[in-house]
Scaffold this active site. Structure first.
Site, PDB file in Angstrom:
ATOM      1  N   ALA A  71      33.437   4.154  16.683  1.00 34.45           N
ATOM      2  CA  ALA A  71      34.378   4.427  15.597  1.00 34.45           C
ATOM      3  C   ALA A  71      35.766   3.861  15.829  1.00 34.45           C
ATOM      4  O   ALA A  71      36.581   3.829  14.910  1.00 34.45           O
ATOM      5  CB  ALA A  71      34.481   5.938  15.376  1.00 34.45           C
ATOM      6  N   GLU A  88      42.312  12.899  32.189  1.00 35.94           N
ATOM      7  CA  GLU A  88      42.693  11.612  31.608  1.00 35.94           C
ATOM      8  C   GLU A  88      43.996  11.125  32.239  1.00 35.94           C
ATOM      9  O   GLU A  88      44.844  11.912  32.663  1.00 35.94           O
ATOM     10  CB  GLU A  88      42.860  11.736  30.092  1.00 35.94           C
ATOM     11  CG  GLU A  88      41.589  12.110  29.355  1.00 35.94           C
ATOM     12  CD  GLU A  88      40.510  11.043  29.455  1.00 35.94           C
ATOM     13  OE1 GLU A  88      40.832   9.893  29.814  1.00 35.94           O
ATOM     14  OE2 GLU A  88      39.338  11.360  29.177  1.00 35.94           O
ATOM     15  N   ASN A 125      35.692   8.213  35.620  1.00 34.38           N
ATOM     16  CA  ASN A 125      34.686   8.496  34.604  1.00 34.38           C
ATOM     17  C   ASN A 125      34.265   7.206  33.904  1.00 34.38           C
ATOM     18  O   ASN A 125      35.095   6.440  33.422  1.00 34.38           O
ATOM     19  CB  ASN A 125      35.289   9.487  33.595  1.00 34.38           C
ATOM     20  CG  ASN A 125      34.394   9.738  32.406  1.00 34.38           C
ATOM     21  OD1 ASN A 125      33.170   9.665  32.513  1.00 34.38           O
ATOM     22  ND2 ASN A 125      35.005  10.060  31.268  1.00 34.38           N
ATOM     23  N   HIS A 134      15.875 -44.566  16.695  1.00 37.93           N
ATOM     24  CA  HIS A 134      17.328 -44.627  16.754  1.00 37.93           C
ATOM     25  C   HIS A 134      17.963 -44.878  15.387  1.00 37.93           C
ATOM     26  O   HIS A 134      17.370 -45.461  14.487  1.00 37.93           O
ATOM     27  CB  HIS A 134      17.825 -45.722  17.720  1.00 37.93           C
ATOM     28  CG  HIS A 134      16.909 -46.896  17.841  1.00 37.93           C
ATOM     29  ND1 HIS A 134      16.507 -47.391  19.050  1.00 37.93           N
ATOM     30  CD2 HIS A 134      16.289 -47.655  16.912  1.00 37.93           C
ATOM     31  CE1 HIS A 134      15.686 -48.417  18.861  1.00 37.93           C
ATOM     32  NE2 HIS A 134      15.541 -48.589  17.569  1.00 37.93           N
ATOM     33  N   ALA A 142      14.724 -48.805  13.093  1.00 39.97           N
ATOM     34  CA  ALA A 142      16.128 -48.444  13.284  1.00 39.97           C
ATOM     35  C   ALA A 142      16.921 -48.529  11.988  1.00 39.97           C
ATOM     36  O   ALA A 142      16.624 -49.330  11.098  1.00 39.97           O
ATOM     37  CB  ALA A 142      16.752 -49.365  14.331  1.00 39.97           C
ATOM     38  N   ASN A 179      17.644 -38.582   0.150  1.00 37.71           N
ATOM     39  CA  ASN A 179      17.038 -37.382  -0.429  1.00 37.71           C
ATOM     40  C   ASN A 179      17.863 -36.732  -1.535  1.00 37.71           C
ATOM     41  O   ASN A 179      17.396 -35.784  -2.164  1.00 37.71           O
ATOM     42  CB  ASN A 179      16.782 -36.352   0.674  1.00 37.71           C
ATOM     43  CG  ASN A 179      18.055 -35.953   1.402  1.00 37.71           C
ATOM     44  OD1 ASN A 179      18.996 -36.729   1.492  1.00 37.71           O
ATOM     45  ND2 ASN A 179      18.077 -34.743   1.945  1.00 37.71           N
TER      46      ASN A 179
END
Length: 500
Positions: free
Chosen positions: A12, A167, A182, A375, A392, A398
């Protein structure tokens, strides 16, 4: 009857020291977010219930938890801590996601300790149940020569048992000198934890509800408190800023690389090799310097990777060689060779013993076994059969500016250099193309396709148009002479096109 176990992962916190718009627990190392590392470790305990407590940027963290729920194949409850009021309050929120009648052990861990593993959590649970009288609290501790930032473990002088956890902000000078600290990972008896959380108060330097105060409550109630000391402190090191994150990433990678080396993988230079935790490697794989294996990349036996190669989510077959290549979401068949300087984009499948050579780029391409693209070629949105050879400087054209189309090339096809495949187009089995051919129409099996007009040589052009140049002198020395009888149409050609 086995004791039920629930794991509560605290996620959190805001993590302001990261100075990032990304929540701290969603920063990554080793190919996973810190949150993912924590939940993977928790899942190894095979808990009855798994809970993540979210707060800061809860929607975004919640989405990540849901994705991990699918990835781990187990339910993960989400508890919300709207107000950041300390770790005690966070665990209280986590308990609210458990059934009210849950009895057993509650493991509490944090989402910012990415090196913590399932074995360590198993060991903590075992320690928690090691005595005939069950422990109310078992704390994971470690020794920190420089304990700054950690809660100190204060032990009773007469028997060495844990008295409390203090602490740092609340520690006396004497307590601050304690080096046992701790780790922020605990095992609790569920019934005791519910009771103790109700007794917490915010009378401390931070004005928050400390989960660590539960230890003192247990001691004052005469309930057993155990400690499990961890020798490998890196497992519980946290990442509060990007410097700490980078150090943990380097340590995680060092451990990952060494584990693979012990499993039979040769890593020539571990210091320049990065391997994500989701990668799988077979024995006798060789990894050369400058290699990154990322995501879910899998490499088969006797394959050679590198140098200077990055593969993300790529499957590499046995005995393949991949040199100076960048690839993602692709498959490289057994015995295939790739590189140097190849770029495999998503959807590339190279068949067994195939070849993608220098300066070849592929995308969404299925290339058959034993086929070679040696290549200087782009292969996009294409299917190529077996035993074909692409000359080559060829391009699979496309894209027409609106849509992408596919090219299909058969088996045993030979194409000349500089062939342009203008998709959609098909080349039949056994067909050939001449150098410089632009394919706009299908080629039947066994045919030779050529395109372009007849070549014309215009004699004496250099002497007339570039007199005095080195080229003209070289031509003269070769016995070429000025020609004054050019046909009128040739003169027009010069005027209209060639000189331009």
């Amino acid at each position: 009857m086995p004791v039920q176990t629930a794991v509560v992962v605290l996620a959190a916190g805001a993590g302001t020291r990261m100075r990032s718009k990304t929540p701290k627990v969603l920063h990554t190392l080793g190919g996973r977010t810190m949150l993912a590392h924590s939940l993977y470790a928790a899942a190894e305990v095979d808990p009855t219930h798994l809970v993540t407590v979210v707060g800061h940027d809860k929607e975004r963290v919640g989405v990540a938890v849901s994705a991990l729920e699918a990835e781990l194949g187990r339910p993960i409850a989400i508890a919300v801590q709207d107000e950041q009021n300390g770790t005690g309050h966070a665990v209280e929120c986590g308990l609210s996601a458990l059934p009210a009648d849950f009895r057993g052990t509650v493991l509490v861990t944090a989402a910012d300790v990415p090196l913590l593993d399932g074995r360590t959590l198993h060991a903590l649970v075992d320690e928690h149940h090691s005595e005939p009288t069950p422990s109310a609290v078992t704390v994971l501790t470690f020794t920190a020569p420089e304990p700054r930032g950690y809660g100190r473990i204060v032990r009773l002088p007469h028997d060495g048992e844990i008295a409390e956890i203090v602490e740092e902000a609340d520690a006396t000078e004497e307590q601050a000198a304690i080096t046992e600290v701790n780790a922020g990972v605990y095992a609790f008896d569920a019934e005791f934890l519910r009771s103790a959380l109700g007794q917490l108060n915010a009378n401390n330097a931070q004005g928050e509800l400390y989960l660590t105060d539960v230890v003192k409550i247990a001691r004052e109630a005469g309930a057993p408190v155990f400690a499990a000391h961890l020798a490998d402190s890196a497992k519980v090191a946290g990442a509060n800023d990007r410097v700490q994150l980078s150090r943990l990433a380097a340590e995680l990678n060092r451990r990952t690389v060494e584990n693979w080396m012990r499993a039979g993988v040769t890593v020539v230079d571990p210091s320049t090799t990065w391997i994500d935790v989701g990668v799988t490697l077979a024995r006798d794989v060789t990894i050369h310097p400058g290699v990154q294996l990322l995501g879910t990349t899998a490499v088969g036996e006797d394959a050679v990777i590198g140098p200077d190669t990055t593969l993300t989510d790529v499957t590499v077959g046995e005995g393949a060689s991949v040199v100076r290549t960048h690839g993602s979401e692709s498959t490289i068949g057994a015995g295939a060779t790739v590189g140097p300087f190849s770029y495999l984009r998503p959807g590339t499948v190279l068949g067994a013993s195939g070849k993608l050579g220098a300066f070849v780029e592929t995308k969404n391409a299925d290339i058959g076994a034993h086929t070679k693209v040696p290549h200087l070629t782009y292969v996009g949105d294409a299917t190529i059969g077996e035993y074909s050879n692409i000359g080559a400087s060829s391009v699979f054209v496309n894209y027409d500016g609106v849509a992408k189309s596919r090219t299909v090339v058969g088996s045993h096809v030979r194409t000349g250099s500089d062939t342009m495949f203008v998709a959609p187009v098909q080349v039949g089995d056994g067909a050939y193309t001449g150098a410089g051919t632009v394919l706009r129409f299908d080629v039947p099996p066994g045919a030779l396709a050529v395109s372009g007009g007849k070549q014309r040589n215009i004699d004496g052009w250099v002497q007339r148009n570039r007199p005095g140049t080195a080229a003209a002198e070289a031509a003269a020395a070769a016995g070429l002479h000025h020609s004054s009888d050019l046909h009128e149409t040739e003169k027009q050609d010069l005027k209209d096109g060639i000189e331009q």
